[in-house]
Scaffold this motif. Structure first.
Motif, short mmCIF file in Angstrom:
data_model
loop_
_atom_site.label_atom_id
_atom_site.label_comp_id
_atom_site.label_asym_id
_atom_site.label_seq_id
_atom_site.Cartn_x
_atom_site.Cartn_y
_atom_site.Cartn_z
N MET A 1 0.82 -1.19 0.00
CA MET A 1 0.00 0.00 0.00
C MET A 1 0.86 1.25 0.00
N SER A 4 1.42 2.69 -3.49
CA SER A 4 0.25 2.95 -4.31
C SER A 4 -0.59 4.09 -3.75
N ARG A 7 -4.33 3.02 -3.50
CA ARG A 7 -4.68 2.16 -2.35
C ARG A 7 -4.69 2.99 -1.07
N LYS A 67 -7.74 -4.41 -1.13
CA LYS A 67 -7.74 -5.54 -2.08
C LYS A 67 -6.61 -5.45 -3.11
N SER A 68 -6.62 -4.41 -3.94
CA SER A 68 -5.61 -4.33 -5.00
C SER A 68 -5.53 -2.91 -5.55
N THR A 69 -4.43 -2.64 -6.22
CA THR A 69 -4.22 -1.33 -6.83
C THR A 69 -5.24 -1.07 -7.93
N ASP A 70 -5.47 -2.05 -8.79
CA ASP A 70 -6.42 -1.86 -9.89
C ASP A 70 -7.83 -1.60 -9.38
N MET A 71 -8.24 -2.35 -8.35
CA MET A 71 -9.58 -2.15 -7.80
C MET A 71 -9.67 -0.78 -7.13
N ASP A 126 -0.82 5.20 -10.51
CA ASP A 126 -0.91 3.74 -10.41
C ASP A 126 -1.49 3.09 -11.67
N SER A 128 -2.10 0.32 -14.38
CA SER A 128 -2.22 -1.10 -14.06
C SER A 128 -0.89 -1.83 -14.22
N ALA A 129 -0.74 -2.89 -13.49
CA ALA A 129 0.51 -3.66 -13.49
C ALA A 129 0.82 -4.18 -14.89
#
Length: 134
Positions: A1, A4, A7, A67-71, A126, A128-129
């Motif tokens: 976190m 990001s 996040r 949960k995640s960076t994308d979310m 951020d 996406s990966a």
């Protein structure tokens, strides 16, 4: 976190909005669920519906942030867009019977400021990966 911004912002905003939603119920005892005039929580007007909305938004942001960076990025952008809409519409609803979430001027300022921050972070940070690896 820590790496990001999405996040971090989602988690902090989520926790704050959950807290505001819970505190709102402390001051709205006896206020109608859809009342156009609510009770003051500091300088913001809230009614029970407004509190439920804060809880839902806070829960979504906190979940996404954990949960995640994308979310987190998606939820920040979505909530930011909704807050932008609510902030603009709120300017026209203050004295209207359609003001079912008991908005006041301070609410509108907060919603617009939240929209700017959430949209700014969600749309600019951020990536996406998958995009970073490409």
């Amino acid at each position: 976190m820590r790496t990001s911004p999405n996040r971090l912002v989602a988690t902090v905003f989520g926790a704050v909005y959950l807290l505001v939603g819970l505190l709102g119920f402390v001051v709205t005892s006896g206020i109608g669920f859809f009342a156009t005039e609510g009770a003051n929580l500091i300088i913001f007007e809230v009614n029970p519906l407004h509190n439920v909305i804060h809880l839902a938004i806070g829960g979504a942001l906190l979940y996404a942030g954990l949960k995640s960076t994308d979310m987190a990025r998606t939820v920040n952008t979505g909530v930011g867009a909704v807050y932008l809409l609510v902030g603009v519409l709120g300017l026209f609803l203050l004295t209207s019977p359609l003001n079912i979430i008991a908005l006041n001027g301070a609410d509108n300022v907060l919603h617009l400021a939240s929209a700017v921050l959430l949209l700014g972070v969600g749309l600019s940070m951020d990536k996406s990966a998958t995009a970073v690896r490409a």
